[in-house]
Structure formats: C-alpha cells, structure tokens
Design a protein around this motif. Structure first.
Motif, PDB file in Angstrom:
ATOM      1  N   ALA A  35       0.761  -0.839  -0.396  1.00  0.00           N
ATOM      2  CA  ALA A  35      -0.197  -0.586  -0.233  1.00  0.00           C
ATOM      3  C   ALA A  35       0.681   1.609  -0.370  1.00  0.00           C
ATOM      4  N   SER A  36       2.338   1.247   0.636  1.00  0.00           N
ATOM      5  CA  SER A  36       2.539   2.638   0.573  1.00  0.00           C
ATOM      6  C   SER A  36       3.277   2.720  -0.634  1.00  0.00           C
ATOM      7  N   ILE A  37       3.932   1.360  -1.312  1.00  0.00           N
ATOM      8  CA  ILE A  37       4.477   1.931  -2.655  1.00  0.00           C
ATOM      9  C   ILE A  37       3.285   2.120  -3.174  1.00  0.00           C
ATOM     10  N   GLY A  38       2.048   1.265  -3.606  1.00  0.00           N
ATOM     11  CA  GLY A  38       1.424   1.917  -4.279  1.00  0.00           C
ATOM     12  C   GLY A  38       1.458   3.812  -3.932  1.00  0.00           C
ATOM     13  N   ALA A  39       0.901   3.758  -3.244  1.00  0.00           N
ATOM     14  CA  ALA A  39       0.181   5.559  -2.275  1.00  0.00           C
ATOM     15  C   ALA A  39       1.716   6.671  -3.139  1.00  0.00           C
ATOM     16  N   ALA A  40       3.432   6.009  -3.075  1.00  0.00           N
ATOM     17  CA  ALA A  40       4.118   6.157  -3.607  1.00  0.00           C
ATOM     18  C   ALA A  40       3.877   6.455  -5.262  1.00  0.00           C
ATOM     19  N   SER A  41       3.672   5.441  -5.821  1.00  0.00           N
ATOM     20  CA  SER A  41       3.128   5.328  -7.307  1.00  0.00           C
ATOM     21  C   SER A  41       2.044   6.811  -7.422  1.00  0.00           C
ATOM     22  N   ILE A  42       1.004   6.728  -7.002  1.00  0.00           N
ATOM     23  CA  ILE A  42      -0.448   7.678  -7.158  1.00  0.00           C
ATOM     24  C   ILE A  42       0.584   9.192  -6.954  1.00  0.00           C
ATOM     25  N   ILE A  43       1.422   9.575  -6.256  1.00  0.00           N
ATOM     26  CA  ILE A  43       1.789  11.226  -5.753  1.00  0.00           C
ATOM     27  C   ILE A  43       3.052  11.482  -6.755  1.00  0.00           C
ATOM     28  N   ALA A  44       3.348  10.119  -6.919  1.00  0.00           N
ATOM     29  CA  ALA A  44       4.677  10.589  -8.643  1.00  0.00           C
ATOM     30  C   ALA A  44       3.919  10.802  -9.881  1.00  0.00           C
ATOM     31  N   LYS A  45       2.644   9.738  -9.798  1.00  0.00           N
ATOM     32  CA  LYS A  45       2.420   9.641 -11.200  1.00  0.00           C
ATOM     33  C   LYS A  45       1.826  11.268 -12.046  1.00  0.00           C
ATOM     34  N   VAL A  46       0.755  10.826 -10.934  1.00  0.00           N
ATOM     35  CA  VAL A  46       0.136  12.828 -10.557  1.00  0.00           C
ATOM     36  C   VAL A  46       0.704  14.407 -10.786  1.00  0.00           C
ATOM     37  N   THR A  47       1.255  13.635 -10.175  1.00  0.00           N
ATOM     38  CA  THR A  47       2.416  14.729  -9.983  1.00  0.00           C
ATOM     39  C   THR A  47       3.217  15.273 -11.319  1.00  0.00           C
ATOM     40  N   ARG A  48       3.941  14.476 -11.620  1.00  0.00           N
ATOM     41  CA  ARG A  48       4.637  14.190 -12.937  1.00  0.00           C
ATOM     42  C   ARG A  48       3.399  15.210 -14.857  1.00  0.00           C
TER      43      ARG A  48
END
Length: 218
Positions: A156-169
């Motif tokens: 869940a923690s990595i998935g959340a990080a992937s969402i933050i990174a993708k939306v930011t980019r």
C-alpha cells in the motif's frame, strides 16, 4: 438493474472485497510493524522521451483507512486524482523528487531515478526508519531498505507513492503541453506514442526532450 436491496447487497459485497484486498496490500507494513515510520518509494517517468523523472515517498498512518490504492498505472486518471487528494490529506508525510531531462542526459536514467528518490526522501517532514522500494535499492541512503519486485501492486505504501509520483508528473507534463502543444504532452505525457514520434520527426525536439532517448527518431 435488480431491486434496491440487491443493489445494496452487491455494493456491500464489493466494499467487503476491497477491504480484504487492502488488508493483503498492507502485508509488508504488518510484517515490519516494529518500525515507527515505514515509507513507500516509487518513481514515474523512466521511459518517456521527454520531461523529468519524478519520485514519490509516502508514510501512511498505521491505522490507514484509504481504499482503492493500487499501482498507479492500473487506475483511471479520475481515480488517481481522487486518491492523490486523499493520500495528501491522510498520510503522515509525503515527499516528491524531480530530476530534469538535462540531468537524465548527463548521468543516465537509472542514476537520475536514484537522485529523484533521494530527493523525495529528503523532502519528507518526517524521517522514516524503513523504506519499502519498488524493485530497487537506492544507493547513498542510510535508512534500511526492502526492495519489492512489482511493489506498487503489492504494498500500500509503494502504491500510494506511485500515485503521488504519477499525478505530480502528469500535471507537470500538462503544463509543458501549454508551452509545446505540437507534441501532445497532455495526452502522451512524454511517452513515445506514434503521434509523439511523428511530431518529433516533423518539428524536431523541444527543450524538454531527452537527447539521449531520441537518437533513433531524429
């Protein structure tokens, strides 16, 4: 359509299944529960021909109640944006790192990815004592690390990080689209789609293209 009761039962069943899925998605976080601050790390943008590579770092609360977290690529844009807002509101800490196309050309994409991840960790307002990383071990970091293959779909923690990174980019690439509309960055986010490659061949590269990535096309 079914009766109202049938629809409610179907909805309740779907919710129960999602809660079950999220419980399994926190298996690594439970395994390392002795650590105070577990941080998920992921990056987005290793493959595109243009734009930066962006990393996300997220520390979720121990009693996290966010549903529908997943590998950001498996979520619709609408769902990602909703989850981005929820993660930003509920996470203990969120950090991002961004490394430019010039730096990618200078040090290569793998080293640039590590740099973005180190930036994301450094930008956290809370220092984690364990990192759960999507597949990699980040050099130059003194915090204990656990690399997990396909971690964005398993933690869940990595998935959340992937969402933050993708939306930011993605939002950054939408801004770049306003400057360089001919390449369709709003749709392709810098990835080498057919339309993007055709535009690259027609107009040549713009300032945000990665020169080390586009040699085959121009």
């Amino acid at each position: 359509m079914g009766t109202k009761q049938e629809r409610e039962e179907k909805k309740a069943l779907a919710l129960a299944r999602e809660k079950e899925r999220m419980f399994s998605l926190f298996s690594y976080e439970r395994e390392y529960a002795a650590y105070t601050s577990i941080c998920g790390i992921d990056e987005v943008g290793r493959g595109p021909l243009a734009g930066p590579v962006v990393a996300g770092a997220v520390i979720l609360p121990k009693n996290c109640d966010i549903l529908y977290i997943n590998d950001s690529k498996k979520l619709s844009e609408k769902k990602r944006n909703l989850l981005y807002d929820e993660i930003m509101a509920k996470a203990v800490a969120v950090g991002t790192g961004c490394v430019s196309w010039e730096r990618i050309d200078e040090i290569n994409i793998l080293q640039a990815t590590y740099e973005a991840m180190r930036q994301a960790i450094a930008s956290l307002p809370v220092t984690p004592d364990l990192l759960l990383n999507d597949a990699v071990t980040i050099p130059g970091v003194d915090i204990e690390q656990v690399p997990i293959i396909k971690g964005d779909a398993k933690s869940a923690s990595i998935g959340a990080a992937s969402i933050i990174a993708k939306v930011t980019r993605d939002r950054m690439m939408e801004e770049y689209h306003l400057l360089y509309p001919q390449y369709g960055f709003d749709a392709n986010k810098g990835y080498g789609t057919r339309a993007h490659i055709e535009a690259l061949q027609k107009y040549g590269p713009c300032p945000i293209h990665r020169r080390t990535f586009i040699g085959h096309f121009v």
